[in-house]
Design a protein around this motif. Sequence first.
Motif, short mmCIF file in Angstrom:
data_model
loop_
_atom_site.label_atom_id
_atom_site.label_comp_id
_atom_site.label_asym_id
_atom_site.label_seq_id
_atom_site.Cartn_x
_atom_site.Cartn_y
_atom_site.Cartn_z
N THR A 125 14.46 35.52 80.50
CA THR A 125 15.49 34.51 80.21
C THR A 125 14.86 33.27 79.58
O THR A 125 15.36 32.76 78.56
CB THR A 125 16.24 34.13 81.50
N LEU A 126 13.78 32.80 80.15
CA LEU A 126 13.12 31.61 79.61
C LEU A 126 12.48 31.87 78.25
O LEU A 126 12.52 31.01 77.37
CB LEU A 126 12.08 31.08 80.60
N PHE A 127 11.92 33.05 78.06
CA PHE A 127 11.35 33.40 76.76
C PHE A 127 12.45 33.40 75.70
O PHE A 127 12.27 32.91 74.59
CB PHE A 127 10.68 34.77 76.79
N HIS A 128 13.61 33.95 76.07
CA HIS A 128 14.74 33.98 75.13
C HIS A 128 15.18 32.56 74.79
O HIS A 128 15.43 32.24 73.62
CB HIS A 128 15.89 34.80 75.70
N LEU A 129 15.31 31.71 75.79
CA LEU A 129 15.69 30.32 75.54
C LEU A 129 14.68 29.63 74.64
O LEU A 129 15.04 28.87 73.75
CB LEU A 129 15.83 29.55 76.85
N HIS A 130 13.41 29.91 74.88
CA HIS A 130 12.36 29.34 74.03
C HIS A 130 12.54 29.77 72.58
O HIS A 130 12.41 28.98 71.65
CB HIS A 130 10.99 29.75 74.56
N LEU A 131 12.85 31.04 72.38
CA LEU A 131 13.02 31.55 71.01
C LEU A 131 14.24 30.97 70.34
O LEU A 131 14.24 30.68 69.14
CB LEU A 131 13.11 33.08 71.03
N VAL A 132 15.31 30.79 71.12
CA VAL A 132 16.54 30.24 70.56
C VAL A 132 16.37 28.78 70.19
O VAL A 132 16.80 28.34 69.13
CB VAL A 132 17.72 30.43 71.55
N VAL A 133 15.72 28.02 71.06
CA VAL A 133 15.54 26.59 70.84
C VAL A 133 14.50 26.33 69.76
O VAL A 133 14.60 25.39 69.00
CB VAL A 133 15.15 25.87 72.15
N LYS A 134 13.47 27.18 69.72
CA LYS A 134 12.38 27.01 68.77
C LYS A 134 12.92 27.11 67.37
O LYS A 134 12.74 26.49 66.45
CB LYS A 134 11.32 28.09 69.00
#
Length: 134
Positions: A125-134
Amino acid sequence: MFIRFFAKHFDWNNIYPAITIGLLSTAVLNLNNMRDYFSDKNAQKNTLVVQMGINNAKIYHTLLIIIALVVWHFYSKSNQVISYIALLPAVSLLLHVYKVAKVQNTKAFDPELSSCAFTFAISVTLFHLHLVVK
């Protein structure tokens, strides 16, 4: 063989999160096989853990998690807050590796399996959020 690409551009940076997620999911499966080591061995199941033995499986498990964290760390180098938040499960995973190394009875892998699976879900979940925000 004809390969059809649906994207005009392939971003090789997408490989790093895939490697991280793949390694962490393999770690969960490996831990499950470590927990079932004796029953699998008695049933003559030919799992990787049965072939390696429990001590080598612990080393393999450690390598899966460490390599996943190293790949993720090098991929997520940015100064955004989400990059640091996405690395928080690493603390839990490193503690998990320590606990797995100390386990003597395979039944003691049960709490670690649920802990590892939960941390994996949070990590994804956090990796996905990182990719979306990045």
